[in-house]
Design an enzyme around this catalytic site. Sequence first.
Site, PDB file in Angstrom:
ATOM      1  N   ARG A 250       0.860  -1.233   0.032  1.00 10.97           N
ATOM      2  CA  ARG A 250      -0.081  -0.252  -0.055  1.00 10.97           C
ATOM      3  C   ARG A 250       0.748   1.355  -0.013  1.00 10.97           C
ATOM      4  NH1 ARG A 250      -3.580  -2.454  -1.920  1.00 10.97           N
ATOM      5  NH2 ARG A 250      -5.508  -2.985  -1.097  1.00 10.97           N
ATOM      6  N   GLU A 279      -4.175   7.192  -4.136  1.00 18.14           N
ATOM      7  CA  GLU A 279      -4.357   6.707  -5.630  1.00 18.14           C
ATOM      8  C   GLU A 279      -5.731   7.515  -6.248  1.00 18.14           C
ATOM      9  OE1 GLU A 279      -4.193   2.576  -6.228  1.00 18.14           O
ATOM     10  OE2 GLU A 279      -2.247   2.436  -5.135  1.00 18.14           O
ATOM     11  N   HIS A 297      -0.795   0.278 -10.317  1.00 16.90           N
ATOM     12  CA  HIS A 297      -1.384  -0.913  -9.522  1.00 16.90           C
ATOM     13  C   HIS A 297      -1.966  -1.862 -10.100  1.00 16.90           C
ATOM     14  CE1 HIS A 297      -3.897  -1.049  -5.392  1.00 16.90           C
ATOM     15  NE2 HIS A 297      -3.374  -2.122  -5.753  1.00 16.90           N
TER      16      HIS A 297
HETATM   17  C1  DGY Z   1      -5.967  -6.067  -3.317  1.00 18.24           C
HETATM   18  O1  DGY Z   1      -6.566  -6.969  -3.615  1.00 18.24           O
HETATM   19  O2  DGY Z   1      -5.722  -5.522  -1.979  1.00 18.24           O
HETATM   20  C2  DGY Z   1      -5.190  -5.129  -4.396  1.00 18.24           C
HETATM   21  O3  DGY Z   1      -4.424  -4.088  -3.944  1.00 18.24           O
HETATM   22  C3  DGY Z   1      -6.059  -4.794  -5.455  1.00 18.24           C
HETATM   23  O4  DGY Z   1      -5.645  -5.646  -6.564  1.00 18.24           O
END
Ligand code: DGY
Length: 332
Positions: A250, A279, A297
């Site tokens: 993250r 984001e 991402h």
């Molecule tokens: C998640 O699943 O948490 C990812 O960041 C999205 O792909």
Amino acid sequence: MSPAEGEPPVTKPVLLLTRKLPQAVEARAARDYDARLNTEDAPWSRDGAEIARRAAGAAGILCAAGDPMNAATFAALPDSVRIVATFSVGTDHIDLAAAKARGIVVTNTPDVLSFATAEIAMTLMLMAARRAGEGERMVRARAWTGWTPTQLMGTTLEGKALGIAGFGRIGRELAKMARGFGMPIHYRNRTRLPADLEMGATYHDNDASFLGAIDVLSMHMPGGEATRKWLNADRLGMLKPGAIVVNTGRGTSVDDAALVAALQSGRVGAAGLDVYDGEPRVFEGYFGLENVALLPHLGSATVETRDAMGFRALENLDAVLRAGREPPHRVA
Ligand code: DGY
């Protein structure tokens, strides 16, 4: 199957899908639910009040990473909503306490995206170490004048020590891949793992010994307050000079200004990022730097994985709304 004559029509539970999902997932949702699809994938999905409005009469919500499932959204949801199934492993966009307070079940989609996300971490490690972003930009700009013995020399990953911050399923998949590059594995985690999961990786119980031992840092931490700006100037200073930093967890766990300063000074040799604080906004300082590879991402973005995530979310919804049992991947 249509109901036999004289029997009441079977009503399917209403399911709100906040985002456009892969075709196979939407088809299954439409087969089993009175599905309200988001055909446009329009920005209303970022507006909690609009999600709540569209959820009127819905028994379930299938949401995704980035949706504002915060306290205000939960407060505004109609009483009909019994479950929120997120199409993600991460739950930092969901106020779990607010969900609990409303008695709404929350589920996520673990496991099915571990390999795909580890692939993106490996991609970024290679891009950063081998200057692939710079090379691609040079060719695309028609600025390449030919091979030279000293052009765009990077560094090999072979034999370099990899430090994995957050040794969950994704981190352990990455460790398996990196062993193929002859990389010794070190890890930092809330707790030490049993030997069969460590597979020879070295556990560190403090940041200084972990960060000082590695050449490449790959971050796989959950978001949220506990990890906010974990990679700050102090911790960057504990890394070996010229180390590589990769983040597919993250964006909130990186202090962007500190990382940009370290990339500018060369304290950090190169970085690869797939996730960002706030984001889709990307910290402005990264754009001017050649030694950072930036991806949008992409962690779980394979057809196989996105289908599997959708089916996993539907399994959870089916459990609660169609079978009346405990969902397999409950987080609240
Ligand atoms: C998640 O699943 O948490 C990812 O960041 C999205 O792909």
